[in-house]
Scaffold this motif. Structure first.
Motif, PDB file in Angstrom:
ATOM      1  N   LEU A 184       0.825  -1.203   0.000  1.00  0.00           N
ATOM      2  CA  LEU A 184       0.000   0.000   0.000  1.00  0.00           C
ATOM      3  C   LEU A 184       0.867   1.264   0.000  1.00  0.00           C
ATOM      4  O   LEU A 184       0.555   2.233  -0.670  1.00  0.00           O
ATOM      5  N   GLY A 185       1.954   1.225   0.773  1.00  0.00           N
ATOM      6  CA  GLY A 185       2.732   2.446   0.990  1.00  0.00           C
ATOM      7  C   GLY A 185       3.778   2.740  -0.062  1.00  0.00           C
ATOM      8  O   GLY A 185       4.050   3.914  -0.349  1.00  0.00           O
ATOM      9  N   CYS A 186       4.398   1.688  -0.634  1.00  0.00           N
ATOM     10  CA  CYS A 186       5.545   1.993  -1.498  1.00  0.00           C
ATOM     11  C   CYS A 186       5.780   0.993  -2.626  1.00  0.00           C
ATOM     12  O   CYS A 186       6.876   0.968  -3.190  1.00  0.00           O
ATOM     13  N   ALA A 187       4.769   0.190  -3.004  1.00  0.00           N
ATOM     14  CA  ALA A 187       4.994  -0.830  -4.044  1.00  0.00           C
ATOM     15  C   ALA A 187       5.449  -0.208  -5.365  1.00  0.00           C
ATOM     16  O   ALA A 187       6.294  -0.777  -6.066  1.00  0.00           O
ATOM     17  N   GLY A 188       4.903   0.945  -5.713  1.00  0.00           N
ATOM     18  CA  GLY A 188       5.276   1.594  -6.982  1.00  0.00           C
ATOM     19  C   GLY A 188       6.752   1.955  -6.993  1.00  0.00           C
ATOM     20  O   GLY A 188       7.460   1.733  -7.979  1.00  0.00           O
ATOM     21  N   THR A 189       7.222   2.490  -5.869  1.00  0.00           N
ATOM     22  CA  THR A 189       8.636   2.889  -5.749  1.00  0.00           C
ATOM     23  C   THR A 189       9.536   1.652  -5.783  1.00  0.00           C
ATOM     24  O   THR A 189      10.597   1.668  -6.412  1.00  0.00           O
ATOM     25  N   LEU A 190       9.095   0.573  -5.140  1.00  0.00           N
ATOM     26  CA  LEU A 190       9.891  -0.671  -5.155  1.00  0.00           C
ATOM     27  C   LEU A 190       9.982  -1.204  -6.580  1.00  0.00           C
ATOM     28  O   LEU A 190      11.070  -1.556  -7.059  1.00  0.00           O
ATOM     29  N   LEU A 191       8.836  -1.262  -7.266  1.00  0.00           N
ATOM     30  CA  LEU A 191       8.816  -1.772  -8.651  1.00  0.00           C
ATOM     31  C   LEU A 191       9.731  -0.934  -9.551  1.00  0.00           C
ATOM     32  O   LEU A 191      10.468  -1.473 -10.375  1.00  0.00           O
ATOM     33  N   LYS A 192       9.687   0.372  -9.356  1.00  0.00           N
ATOM     34  CA  LYS A 192      10.500   1.275 -10.181  1.00  0.00           C
ATOM     35  C   LYS A 192      11.991   1.004  -9.968  1.00  0.00           C
ATOM     36  O   LYS A 192      12.756   0.946 -10.932  1.00  0.00           O
ATOM     37  N   HIS A 193      12.394   0.815  -8.705  1.00  0.00           N
ATOM     38  CA  HIS A 193      13.819   0.596  -8.433  1.00  0.00           C
ATOM     39  C   HIS A 193      14.266  -0.818  -8.814  1.00  0.00           C
ATOM     40  O   HIS A 193      15.425  -1.010  -9.213  1.00  0.00           O
ATOM     41  N   ILE A 194      13.366  -1.776  -8.728  1.00  0.00           N
ATOM     42  CA  ILE A 194      13.700  -3.127  -9.194  1.00  0.00           C
ATOM     43  C   ILE A 194      13.922  -3.091 -10.708  1.00  0.00           C
ATOM     44  O   ILE A 194      14.870  -3.687 -11.230  1.00  0.00           O
ATOM     45  N   ILE A 249       4.798 -10.958  -7.454  1.00  0.00           N
ATOM     46  CA  ILE A 249       4.321  -9.909  -8.362  1.00  0.00           C
ATOM     47  C   ILE A 249       5.313  -8.737  -8.391  1.00  0.00           C
ATOM     48  O   ILE A 249       5.610  -8.185  -9.440  1.00  0.00           O
ATOM     49  N   LEU A 250       5.848  -8.386  -7.215  1.00  0.00           N
ATOM     50  CA  LEU A 250       6.776  -7.254  -7.135  1.00  0.00           C
ATOM     51  C   LEU A 250       8.164  -7.593  -7.677  1.00  0.00           C
ATOM     52  O   LEU A 250       8.910  -6.706  -8.080  1.00  0.00           O
ATOM     53  N   GLY A 251       8.526  -8.885  -7.650  1.00  0.00           N
ATOM     54  CA  GLY A 251       9.876  -9.280  -8.094  1.00  0.00           C
ATOM     55  C   GLY A 251      10.919  -9.043  -7.007  1.00  0.00           C
ATOM     56  O   GLY A 251      12.057  -8.655  -7.290  1.00  0.00           O
ATOM     57  N   LEU A 252      10.539  -9.276  -5.747  1.00  0.00           N
ATOM     58  CA  LEU A 252      11.468  -9.064  -4.627  1.00  0.00           C
ATOM     59  C   LEU A 252      12.587 -10.098  -4.639  1.00  0.00           C
ATOM     60  O   LEU A 252      12.373 -11.244  -5.041  1.00  0.00           O
ATOM     61  N   THR A 253      13.748  -9.704  -4.145  1.00  0.00           N
ATOM     62  CA  THR A 253      14.858 -10.638  -3.981  1.00  0.00           C
ATOM     63  C   THR A 253      14.610 -11.529  -2.779  1.00  0.00           C
ATOM     64  O   THR A 253      14.968 -12.703  -2.759  1.00  0.00           O
ATOM     65  N   VAL A 254      14.017 -10.951  -1.733  1.00  0.00           N
ATOM     66  CA  VAL A 254      13.762 -11.723  -0.519  1.00  0.00           C
ATOM     67  C   VAL A 254      12.555 -11.152   0.221  1.00  0.00           C
ATOM     68  O   VAL A 254      12.257  -9.953   0.120  1.00  0.00           O
ATOM     69  N   ARG A 255      11.805 -12.018   0.895  1.00  0.00           N
ATOM     70  CA  ARG A 255      10.775 -11.555   1.828  1.00  0.00           C
ATOM     71  C   ARG A 255      10.789 -12.505   3.017  1.00  0.00           C
ATOM     72  O   ARG A 255      10.715 -13.712   2.844  1.00  0.00           O
ATOM     73  N   GLU A 256      10.897 -11.949   4.205  1.00  0.00           N
ATOM     74  CA  GLU A 256      10.830 -12.804   5.390  1.00  0.00           C
ATOM     75  C   GLU A 256       9.991 -12.136   6.455  1.00  0.00           C
ATOM     76  O   GLU A 256       9.592 -10.974   6.305  1.00  0.00           O
ATOM     77  N   ASN A 257       9.692 -12.894   7.520  1.00  0.00           N
ATOM     78  CA  ASN A 257       8.818 -12.383   8.564  1.00  0.00           C
ATOM     79  C   ASN A 257       9.477 -12.588   9.929  1.00  0.00           C
ATOM     80  O   ASN A 257       9.928 -13.682  10.241  1.00  0.00           O
ATOM     81  N   LEU A 258       9.533 -11.513  10.726  1.00  0.00           N
ATOM     82  CA  LEU A 258      10.163 -11.617  12.051  1.00  0.00           C
ATOM     83  C   LEU A 258       9.217 -12.209  13.103  1.00  0.00           C
ATOM     84  O   LEU A 258       9.649 -12.488  14.228  1.00  0.00           O
ATOM     85  N   CYS A 259       7.941 -12.358  12.758  1.00  0.00           N
ATOM     86  CA  CYS A 259       6.955 -12.988  13.664  1.00  0.00           C
ATOM     87  C   CYS A 259       6.883 -12.315  15.042  1.00  0.00           C
ATOM     88  O   CYS A 259       6.742 -13.000  16.059  1.00  0.00           O
TER      89      CYS A 259
END
Ligand SMILES: [Zn+2]
Length: 240
Positions: free
Chosen positions: A18-28, A63-73
């Motif tokens: 919601l907050g920054c997906a567009g910016t992430l996609l642009k930099h990827i 969808i975003l093409g992230l290198t990594v996604r993890e969760n600190l729980c």
């Protein structure tokens, strides 16, 4: 070691989209390595379960093409900005050594957002102190301080310090948001509990904000960010 250029540390899976997906996609698209570390699994969300959110977050990452996604729980709603939690965030920052961190809004309707923002801001500073010890697999981590911590803007309006033109990435951003099928407006959903974010109006509000920020910089869609640190620029012509 997997070094990232940009690391998003946000409290709920879907905050980053919601907050920054567009910016992430642009930099990827420019070739930068981008990852997201979600602080919690969003287990207190009214609709859906933590397991569903895990799947939705994984789909959005694809969808975003992230290198990594993890969760600190960490505990949704109840995590604190204290030493125990800071050490977990510091470990993640040192693990990925990002140049730029993006995190939650300074303050917002949801109290987790402001608290996460303070937790991440404090951890980003402390991660640079050599005497703060963290270990991964019994190996001591090297200190690391990112150049910059930016905060995206969520529900409450906050005047941005910078706006990124995301016009070319708007559709893809909304595709990543739609990956959270249990959370947002979904005509096929069998969920009975309507929430603030599950109404069709929420989408219009999101688009309205992006249009407004875009208009301010002569673009169709924009995402706004704030920074506690004053921002510098090497080339005046990259300003507009
Ligand atoms: Zn949130």
């Amino acid at each position: 070691m997997l070094k990232l250029d940009i690391l998003v540390l946000a409290v709920h899976p879907d905050d980053a989209e919601l907050g920054c997906a567009g910016t992430l996609l642009k930099h990827i698209a420019m070739g930068h390595k981008v990852g997201i570390v979600d602080l919690t699994r969003g287990e207190l969300g009214t609709r859906g379960s933590a397991e569903q959110r895990d799947k939705e977050a994984a789909l959005a990452a694809e969808i975003l093409g992230l290198t990594v996604r993890e969760n600190l729980c960490l505990a949704d709603g109840f995590f604190q900005n204290d030493q125990e939690h800071q050490l977990k965030v510091i470990t993640a920052i040192r693990k990925y050594q990002p140049e730029i961190i993006i995190t939650n809004a300074y303050h917002d309707r949801h109290p987790d957002h402001g608290r996460a923002s303070e937790l991440v801001e404090a951890s980003a500073f402390l991660a640079g102190l050599v005497k703060v010890e963290t270990h991964v697999d019994n190996v001591r981590q090297a200190p690391w301080r990112p150049k910059l911590t930016l905060h995206f803007i969520q529900d409450n309006y906050i005047e941005p310090d910078i706006i990124v033109d995301i016009t070319d990435y708007w559709d893809k951003k909304m595709e990543s948001v739609s990956a959270y099928g249990t959370q947002f407006y979904n005509p096929k959903s069998s969920e009975k509990n309507e929430t603030y974010i599950s109404s069709p109006e929420f989408y219009h509000t999101l688009e309205g904000r992006a249009r407004e920020f875009g208009k301010c910089i002569g673009a169709r869609y924009g995402e706004g960010f704030t920074s506690k640190k004053l921002l510098g620029v090497d080339n005046l012509f990259s300003l507009r």
